[in-house]
Write a protein that holds these residues in place. Sequence first.
Motif, PDB file in Angstrom:
ATOM      1  N   LEU A   1      19.353   1.835 -29.006  1.00  0.00           N
ATOM      2  CA  LEU A   1      20.472   1.343 -30.110  1.00  0.00           C
ATOM      3  C   LEU A   1      19.954   1.511 -31.287  1.00  0.00           C
ATOM      4  CD1 LEU A   1      22.182  -1.563 -28.396  1.00  0.00           C
ATOM      5  CD2 LEU A   1      23.121   0.798 -28.706  1.00  0.00           C
ATOM      6  N   THR A   2      18.427   1.467 -31.470  1.00  0.00           N
ATOM      7  CA  THR A   2      17.828   1.405 -32.681  1.00  0.00           C
ATOM      8  C   THR A   2      16.742   2.495 -32.871  1.00  0.00           C
ATOM      9  OG1 THR A   2      16.410  -0.229 -32.101  1.00  0.00           O
ATOM     10  CG2 THR A   2      18.164  -0.828 -33.319  1.00  0.00           C
ATOM     11  N   CYS A   3      15.917   2.558 -32.085  1.00  0.00           N
ATOM     12  CA  CYS A   3      14.732   3.398 -32.455  1.00  0.00           C
ATOM     13  C   CYS A   3      15.132   5.226 -32.115  1.00  0.00           C
ATOM     14  CB  CYS A   3      13.639   3.338 -31.388  1.00  0.00           C
ATOM     15  SG  CYS A   3      13.825   3.479 -29.635  1.00  0.00           S
ATOM     16  N   ASN A   4      15.789   5.362 -31.160  1.00  0.00           N
ATOM     17  CA  ASN A   4      16.268   6.774 -31.042  1.00  0.00           C
ATOM     18  C   ASN A   4      17.140   7.226 -32.208  1.00  0.00           C
ATOM     19  OD1 ASN A   4      14.721   7.302 -28.753  1.00  0.00           O
ATOM     20  ND2 ASN A   4      16.149   6.865 -27.619  1.00  0.00           N
TER      21      ASN A   4
ATOM     22  N   ALA B   1      17.160   6.277 -35.240  1.00  0.00           N
ATOM     23  CA  ALA B   1      16.488   6.158 -36.399  1.00  0.00           C
ATOM     24  C   ALA B   1      15.462   7.474 -36.288  1.00  0.00           C
ATOM     25  CB  ALA B   1      15.541   5.022 -36.465  1.00  0.00           C
ATOM     26  N   LYS B   2      14.917   7.757 -34.881  1.00  0.00           N
ATOM     27  CA  LYS B   2      14.245   8.952 -35.129  1.00  0.00           C
ATOM     28  C   LYS B   2      15.077  10.271 -35.191  1.00  0.00           C
ATOM     29  CE  LYS B   2      11.094   7.590 -31.248  1.00  0.00           C
ATOM     30  NZ  LYS B   2      10.727   7.841 -29.831  1.00  0.00           N
TER      31      LYS B   2
ATOM     32  N   LEU C   1      14.201   8.381 -39.976  1.00  0.00           N
ATOM     33  CA  LEU C   1      13.559   7.186 -40.474  1.00  0.00           C
ATOM     34  C   LEU C   1      12.613   6.425 -39.681  1.00  0.00           C
ATOM     35  CD1 LEU C   1      17.494   6.029 -41.120  1.00  0.00           C
ATOM     36  CD2 LEU C   1      15.868   7.156 -42.762  1.00  0.00           C
ATOM     37  N   PRO C   2      11.763   5.784 -40.367  1.00  0.00           N
ATOM     38  CA  PRO C   2      10.570   4.922 -40.141  1.00  0.00           C
ATOM     39  C   PRO C   2      11.097   3.729 -39.632  1.00  0.00           C
ATOM     40  CG  PRO C   2      10.581   5.085 -42.200  1.00  0.00           C
ATOM     41  CD  PRO C   2      11.723   5.954 -41.935  1.00  0.00           C
ATOM     42  N   THR C   3      12.419   3.465 -39.033  1.00  0.00           N
ATOM     43  CA  THR C   3      12.798   2.079 -38.781  1.00  0.00           C
ATOM     44  C   THR C   3      13.169   2.169 -37.038  1.00  0.00           C
ATOM     45  OG1 THR C   3      14.942   2.773 -39.313  1.00  0.00           O
ATOM     46  CG2 THR C   3      13.527   1.713 -41.114  1.00  0.00           C
ATOM     47  N   GLY C   4      13.578   0.614 -37.071  1.00  0.00           N
ATOM     48  CA  GLY C   4      14.354   0.983 -35.622  1.00  0.00           C
ATOM     49  C   GLY C   4      13.401   0.293 -34.624  1.00  0.00           C
TER      50      GLY C   4
END
Length: 74
Positions: free
Chosen positions: A1-4, A6-7, A11-14
């Motif tokens: 829900l967050t890291c993919n 962001a990828k 973005l360097p977040t998640g």
Amino acid sequence: LTCNPAKVLGLPTGQLSAGSAASLCIIDPDREWTLSIDTMLSHGKNTPFNGWNFTGQVVRTIIDGRNVFIAEQE
């Protein structure tokens, strides 16, 4: 829900990692509350759920390591 997502957006977040600023929501899954358009923080007040009771509520939001929302204690 967050890291993919962001990828995909580059973005360097998640994700949470040592030395990085945290961005997250803390939820109390047992907290009961009633939705009221009078206390909604959103500018959009059009909802069919006014007066409904819910269980589970965001109690704190942290963005870049800073508290940006802290729910009132009942």
